[in-house]
Design a protein around this motif. Structure first.
Motif, PDB file in Angstrom:
ATOM      1  N   MET A 120       0.827  -1.201   0.000  1.00  0.00           N
ATOM      2  CA  MET A 120       0.000   0.000   0.000  1.00  0.00           C
ATOM      3  C   MET A 120       0.865   1.257   0.000  1.00  0.00           C
ATOM      4  O   MET A 120       0.577   2.215  -0.716  1.00  0.00           O
ATOM      5  CB  MET A 120      -0.950  -0.002   1.197  1.00  0.00           C
ATOM      6  N   PHE A 121       1.922   1.256   0.785  1.00  0.00           N
ATOM      7  CA  PHE A 121       2.826   2.402   0.837  1.00  0.00           C
ATOM      8  C   PHE A 121       3.407   2.675  -0.551  1.00  0.00           C
ATOM      9  O   PHE A 121       3.368   3.806  -1.043  1.00  0.00           O
ATOM     10  CB  PHE A 121       3.947   2.149   1.852  1.00  0.00           C
ATOM     11  N   HIS A 122       3.960   1.630  -1.180  1.00  0.00           N
ATOM     12  CA  HIS A 122       4.572   1.804  -2.501  1.00  0.00           C
ATOM     13  C   HIS A 122       3.532   2.158  -3.558  1.00  0.00           C
ATOM     14  O   HIS A 122       3.809   2.955  -4.455  1.00  0.00           O
ATOM     15  CB  HIS A 122       5.353   0.544  -2.895  1.00  0.00           C
ATOM     16  N   ALA A 123       2.342   1.574  -3.435  1.00  0.00           N
ATOM     17  CA  ALA A 123       1.279   1.871  -4.399  1.00  0.00           C
ATOM     18  C   ALA A 123       0.846   3.333  -4.311  1.00  0.00           C
ATOM     19  O   ALA A 123       0.694   4.004  -5.328  1.00  0.00           O
ATOM     20  CB  ALA A 123       0.076   0.953  -4.172  1.00  0.00           C
ATOM     21  N   ARG A 124       0.673   3.830  -3.095  1.00  0.00           N
ATOM     22  CA  ARG A 124       0.263   5.238  -2.929  1.00  0.00           C
ATOM     23  C   ARG A 124       1.351   6.183  -3.428  1.00  0.00           C
ATOM     24  O   ARG A 124       1.059   7.189  -4.082  1.00  0.00           O
ATOM     25  CB  ARG A 124      -0.078   5.524  -1.468  1.00  0.00           C
ATOM     26  N   ARG A 125       2.602   5.851  -3.130  1.00  0.00           N
ATOM     27  CA  ARG A 125       3.706   6.708  -3.592  1.00  0.00           C
ATOM     28  C   ARG A 125       3.785   6.710  -5.120  1.00  0.00           C
ATOM     29  O   ARG A 125       3.897   7.764  -5.738  1.00  0.00           O
ATOM     30  CB  ARG A 125       5.027   6.228  -2.985  1.00  0.00           C
ATOM     31  N   ARG A 126       3.671   5.518  -5.719  1.00  0.00           N
ATOM     32  CA  ARG A 126       3.736   5.434  -7.188  1.00  0.00           C
ATOM     33  C   ARG A 126       2.516   6.109  -7.818  1.00  0.00           C
ATOM     34  O   ARG A 126       2.642   6.769  -8.848  1.00  0.00           O
ATOM     35  CB  ARG A 126       3.816   3.958  -7.623  1.00  0.00           C
ATOM     36  N   LEU A 127       1.348   5.971  -7.183  1.00  0.00           N
ATOM     37  CA  LEU A 127       0.144   6.605  -7.711  1.00  0.00           C
ATOM     38  C   LEU A 127       0.295   8.124  -7.701  1.00  0.00           C
ATOM     39  O   LEU A 127      -0.098   8.788  -8.660  1.00  0.00           O
ATOM     40  CB  LEU A 127      -1.079   6.179  -6.898  1.00  0.00           C
ATOM     41  N   GLN A 128       0.913   8.690  -6.664  1.00  0.00           N
ATOM     42  CA  GLN A 128       1.160  10.133  -6.635  1.00  0.00           C
ATOM     43  C   GLN A 128       2.027  10.546  -7.816  1.00  0.00           C
ATOM     44  O   GLN A 128       1.751  11.540  -8.479  1.00  0.00           O
ATOM     45  CB  GLN A 128       1.857  10.533  -5.332  1.00  0.00           C
ATOM     46  N   GLU A 129       3.086   9.769  -8.075  1.00  0.00           N
ATOM     47  CA  GLU A 129       3.970  10.087  -9.205  1.00  0.00           C
ATOM     48  C   GLU A 129       3.215  10.006 -10.521  1.00  0.00           C
ATOM     49  O   GLU A 129       3.358  10.866 -11.389  1.00  0.00           O
ATOM     50  CB  GLU A 129       5.155   9.113  -9.230  1.00  0.00           C
ATOM     51  N   LEU A 130       2.396   8.957 -10.667  1.00  0.00           N
ATOM     52  CA  LEU A 130       1.632   8.778 -11.904  1.00  0.00           C
ATOM     53  C   LEU A 130       0.639   9.909 -12.119  1.00  0.00           C
ATOM     54  O   LEU A 130       0.461  10.376 -13.243  1.00  0.00           O
ATOM     55  CB  LEU A 130       0.903   7.432 -11.883  1.00  0.00           C
ATOM     56  N   LEU A 131       0.002  10.353 -11.044  1.00  0.00           N
ATOM     57  CA  LEU A 131      -0.974  11.434 -11.185  1.00  0.00           C
ATOM     58  C   LEU A 131      -0.294  12.731 -11.598  1.00  0.00           C
ATOM     59  O   LEU A 131      -0.843  13.495 -12.394  1.00  0.00           O
ATOM     60  CB  LEU A 131      -1.770  11.608  -9.891  1.00  0.00           C
ATOM     61  N   VAL A 132       0.920  12.978 -11.107  1.00  0.00           N
ATOM     62  CA  VAL A 132       1.676  14.155 -11.538  1.00  0.00           C
ATOM     63  C   VAL A 132       2.028  14.032 -13.022  1.00  0.00           C
ATOM     64  O   VAL A 132       1.860  14.974 -13.786  1.00  0.00           O
ATOM     65  CB  VAL A 132       2.954  14.323 -10.681  1.00  0.00           C
ATOM     66  N   GLU A 133       2.459  12.830 -13.441  1.00  0.00           N
ATOM     67  CA  GLU A 133       2.766  12.602 -14.859  1.00  0.00           C
ATOM     68  C   GLU A 133       1.533  12.804 -15.733  1.00  0.00           C
ATOM     69  O   GLU A 133       1.600  13.440 -16.783  1.00  0.00           O
ATOM     70  CB  GLU A 133       3.304  11.177 -15.067  1.00  0.00           C
ATOM     71  N   LEU A 134       0.414  12.246 -15.288  1.00  0.00           N
ATOM     72  CA  LEU A 134      -0.824  12.379 -16.058  1.00  0.00           C
ATOM     73  C   LEU A 134      -1.273  13.831 -16.126  1.00  0.00           C
ATOM     74  O   LEU A 134      -1.772  14.280 -17.159  1.00  0.00           O
ATOM     75  CB  LEU A 134      -1.926  11.503 -15.442  1.00  0.00           C
ATOM     76  N   ALA A 135      -1.081  14.574 -15.051  1.00  0.00           N
ATOM     77  CA  ALA A 135      -1.454  15.993 -15.046  1.00  0.00           C
ATOM     78  C   ALA A 135      -0.591  16.761 -16.026  1.00  0.00           C
ATOM     79  O   ALA A 135      -1.072  17.642 -16.732  1.00  0.00           O
ATOM     80  CB  ALA A 135      -1.308  16.581 -13.651  1.00  0.00           C
ATOM     81  N   GLY A 136       0.699  16.389 -16.105  1.00  0.00           N
ATOM     82  CA  GLY A 136       1.602  17.056 -17.029  1.00  0.00           C
ATOM     83  C   GLY A 136       1.285  16.790 -18.481  1.00  0.00           C
ATOM     84  O   GLY A 136       1.477  17.633 -19.349  1.00  0.00           O
ATOM     85  N   SER A 137       0.721  15.588 -18.755  1.00  0.00           N
ATOM     86  CA  SER A 137       0.415  15.233 -20.145  1.00  0.00           C
ATOM     87  C   SER A 137      -0.991  15.665 -20.546  1.00  0.00           C
ATOM     88  O   SER A 137      -1.368  15.570 -21.694  1.00  0.00           O
ATOM     89  CB  SER A 137       0.571  13.727 -20.364  1.00  0.00           C
ATOM     90  N   ALA A 138      -1.799  16.126 -19.553  1.00  0.00           N
ATOM     91  CA  ALA A 138      -3.169  16.505 -19.866  1.00  0.00           C
ATOM     92  C   ALA A 138      -3.213  17.816 -20.618  1.00  0.00           C
ATOM     93  O   ALA A 138      -2.425  18.690 -20.400  1.00  0.00           O
ATOM     94  CB  ALA A 138      -3.982  16.612 -18.579  1.00  0.00           C
TER      95      ALA A 138
END
Length: 197
Positions: A179-197
């Protein structure tokens, strides 16, 4: 004790009583299923189909694969109902079966090797809710399967770390680490997705 604390405790006790009552009903259904009672099987299936479908659609992203896993899960429930020892809640037992069947189905379907190895209130604007949900789903779909599953079980399934541990068959600390790693990776992914939006 303040009013808020009392209300919170009362709500938690009510949820606990409701879950215990539901578990008793489901244990009785399993007992009947063990004697090959098809009406009990139908009742249990109907009570779980939607819940399993939501979980499995988020994990597999394929309707036909999710349905196949649901059918496999209930075939096992039918065959093994008499073997249920009661060490966990019925819901934990059924979700554990579905979890293991989903892993097998993903391997058979040729999920990427990394996914196989790793199987692990928004705004009041309804449009914003939809967009946020869609965005979160995109991020979740990019997580390794094991990490995605623990988040789904915890946040959308409402399971505790102990229940998830029983479902996925690993220690509670492993669940917490995923869960810790998933939440951390999800934060990174959401930043990436926001940048590509």
């Amino acid at each position: 004790m303040g009013n808020c604390e009392r209300m919170g405790r009362n709500q938690a006790e009510s949820r606990g009583a409701s879950a215990a009552s539901r578990n008793q009903v489901e244990r009785a259904l399993l007992g009947r299923i063990a004697t090959r009672d098809t009406a009990a099987m139908k009742e249990l299936y109907q009570g779980y189909h939607r819940r399993l479908a939501r979980f499995l659609m988020r994990v597999t992203s394929r309707y036909e694969l999710a349905e196949e896993v649901i059918n496999d899960t209930f075939l096992i429930v039918w065959q093994k109902a008499a073997d249920f020892r009661g060490d966990s809640q019925v819901s934990t037992w059924i979700m554990g079966i579905a979890y293991r069947r989903a892993l097998k189905a993903l391997r058979r379907a040729g999920a990427p090797a990394a996914a196989q190895h790793e199987i692990d209130e928004a705004s009041e604007d309804p449009t914003g809710d939809f967009e946020l949900t869609e965005w979160l789903d995109m991020g979740l779909n990019r997580l390794p399967a094991r990490q995605r599953m623990v988040l789904e079980l915890a946040y959308r399934g409402g399971h505790s770390c102990e229940e998830i541990s029983a479902i996925v068959g690993c220690p509670v600390n492993t669940v917490k680490t995923r869960m810790f790693h998933a939440r951390r990776r999800l934060q990174e992914l959401l930043v990436e997705l926001a940048g590509s939006a």
